[in-house]
Design an enzyme around this catalytic site. Structure first.
Site, mmCIF file in Angstrom:
data_model
loop_
_atom_site.group_PDB
_atom_site.id
_atom_site.type_symbol
_atom_site.label_atom_id
_atom_site.label_comp_id
_atom_site.label_asym_id
_atom_site.label_seq_id
_atom_site.Cartn_x
_atom_site.Cartn_y
_atom_site.Cartn_z
ATOM 1 N N ASN A 476 0.808 -1.223 0.000
ATOM 2 C CA ASN A 476 0.000 0.000 0.000
ATOM 3 C C ASN A 476 0.840 1.271 0.000
ATOM 4 O OD1 ASN A 476 -2.478 -1.169 -0.230
ATOM 5 N ND2 ASN A 476 -3.099 -0.891 1.879
ATOM 6 N N TYR A 477 2.147 1.136 0.190
ATOM 7 C CA TYR A 477 3.066 2.265 0.014
ATOM 8 C C TYR A 477 3.782 2.075 -1.321
ATOM 9 C CZ TYR A 477 2.485 3.328 5.038
ATOM 10 O OH TYR A 477 1.987 3.642 6.288
#
Length: 547
Positions: A476-477
């Site tokens: 998610n990063y």
């Protein structure tokens, strides 16, 4: 074969032929648009011309819709590739048709729920593509009796938290702290928040899901099978289909929680405090989450220092918190007057940087102040020595711009097996490192190159202190620096493995097998999607994935 009887009618307006100057000639644009529209009409002969869910660049609403959910202004420039068509579905059947017709037209499909993808992969491509924008698919149904909620992919975390709070002040959900993040991407990538030490990740509480696969079929958990259900809980849903909704199990929260935020500089013994934090933050009471934000400051005057901001959520009252802090972490010097008791929903507002008198319904707002930024991630598995920390501070002060955030693990995260979900960063990780570089439009066109260079230098400098073989990263990063794919090229698997093992470690192998099973033609793809197994002479090659 799908027929018009199998799918309810699609609502759209036939707009002028598109012209996409980024990558297509007018003739090619006309052909793509006409092919797509013809497909839609053939599957849905009756439509309402008053309701538009299909937009070309010639449509007056095209630009506003496209820009509404661009959360990183790096991807909102005149040079940013734009979609040939935007589809804004109103119901699940519209999603099915968008998949069928994009595939029929050989167009790439990009899926956007909240637009917070750090690298813009949900709405940018260098290939002709359709943007499937899910912001209208946002219903939420909370069942407190069963302690569950059904939430559609286009809903935001703020909307989910608000709907839970409306039904119960004693329930919550362990997901992220930014209210405008979309559920679809957040959950399918893991779903990290400040209750993870007590309850784990969002994906650890998903009990059912609905997805549209590459053939346009709508599947729930039973229909998709346990392998695909496993994959979309942390493996990135956009590699496997279009997530329509999730059914989640709520968690119970106490009547009173406690927050505090305290700041220390190097002159206030920040190095010793951060060093001690590494030994206790992952072993303390599971209801306690203490995050550190590290920022180089003072470059406009003679006092340059590192500012360490400790921000905390404790699932309990301040008396209990003080007992724990005085016993396990007295070095921080916390005083009871620094603590604020409140309800869990008020703590959501606190962590989202809202003031104490802010009404809860602000969580329903989708307004977001977007900027220019770059992000990266790492995992630390052994405490960094004081000497090492001082070296990091020196490098940060030298670079001046990039910041770091340390997010503690332990607790429930250490109890869940690495292979339970695709998200593998569980036991053995002390904390996650979040790198950040932010800049404004006023810094000029050279700013992006400068900030990219500096955050990459800090990332490289951190190499001795972080996980190895592989050097882990959080899906998610998103970070294209760690690898990107060539879509359906002959090296797709080889390139996918580079970033895949960093995001998923050994779970990458199972994700590839699931992908090959459910989407062998690799229709659902992006620059960091799960690749299919390589083939040789028409036969699949068995690939052994190492550590």
């Amino acid at each position: 074969m799908y027929t018009s009887q199998m799918l309810p009618s699609l609502l759209f307006v036939l707009v002028l032929p598109l012209f996409s100057p980024n990558f297509l000639s007018k003739a090619a644009s006309d052909s793509i648009y006409n092919t797509f529209v013809h497909c839609l009409k053939s599957h849905s002969p009756s439509y309402d011309k008053k309701s538009s869910i299909v937009y070309s660049p010639k449509n007056s609403s095209y630009t506003s819709i496209l820009q509404s959910y661009v959360r990183n202004r790096r991807f909102n420039t005149s040079k940013t590739p734009k979609p040939a068509i935007i589809v804004t579905p109103l119901r699940e059947s519209h999603v099915q048709l968008a998949v069928i017709c994009a595939k029929n037209a050989s167009l790439q499909l990009k899926i956007r729920s909240g637009g917070h993808d750090y690298e813009g992969l949900s709405y940018v491509s260098d290939k002709p593509f359709v943007l499937l924008d899910m912001f209208n698919i946002r219903s939420i149904d909370v069942n407190i009796e069963k302690e569950t909620a059904w939430v559609e992919a286009g809903a935001t975390l703020g909307e989910l938290y608000y709907n839970i709070w409306e039904k119960s002040e004693f329930h919550g959900f362990p997901a992220g702290i930014c209210p405008t993040v979309g559920v679809g991407g957040h959950f399918s990538g893991g779903g990290y928040g400040n209750m993870l030490r007590k309850h784990g990740l969002a994906v650890d509480h998903i009990i059912d899901a609905k997805i549209v696969d590459a053939n346009g079929r709508k599947l729930d958990r039973h229909a998709m099978g346990e392998d695909l259900f496993w994959a979309i809980r942390g493996g990135g849903g956009a590699s496997f289909g279009v997530i329509l909704s999730y059914t989640i199990k709520l968690v119970r929260v106490p009547e009173i929680v406690t927050v505090f935020q305290t700041i220390k500089t190097l002159e206030q013994n920040a190095t010793d405090i951060v060093h001690k934090w590494q030994y206790v933050a992952n072993t303390m009471d599971h209801g306690l989450f203490i995050r550190i934000e590290l920022t180089p400051t003072g470059h406009t005057n003679t006092t340059k220092t590192i500012t360490a901001t400790f921000t905390t959520l404790f699932l309990g009252d301040s008396n209990r918190l003080m007992l724990i802090m005085n016993k396990d972490f007295p070095e921080l010097g916390l005083k009871k007057k620094d603590c604020k008791e409140m309800s869990w929903i008020e703590s959501v507002l606190f962590w989202a940087n809202y003031g104490p008198q802010t009404p809860v319904n602000v969580l329903l707002s989708r307004d977001y102040s977007s900027g220019f930024f770059k992000r990266k991630s790492d995992y630390v598995q052994k405490p960094i020595s004081k000497q090492g920390l001082n070296q990091i501070w020196k490098k940060m002060l030298e670079l001046r711009r990039p910041g770091l955030v340390f997010n503690p693990y332990g607790g429930k995260m250490s109890e869940i097996p690495q292979r339970e979900t695709p998200f593998p960063h569980r036991k053995g990780n002390l904390y996650k490192v979040h790198y950040s570089a932010n800049w404004g439009e006023d810094e000029g066109i050279e700013a992006e190159g400068i900030h990219f260079d500096q955050i990459r230098k800090l990332y490289k400098f951190m190499t001795p202190f972080v996980s190895k073989k592989p050097r882990g990263a959080f899906l998610n990063y998103r970070d294209l620096d760690i690898g990107a794919n060539d879509h359906n090229g002959k090296n797709s698997y080889k390139k996918g493995r580079v970033y895949g093992v960093k995001y998923f470690k050994k779970n990458f192998h199972r994700l590839v097998r699931v992908k090959t099973m459910v989407d062998p033609e690799n229709f659902f793809r992006n620059e960091q999607s799960i690749p299919v197994l390589p083939h040789y002479g028409g036969h699949k090659v068995e690939v052994s994935i190492g550590s």
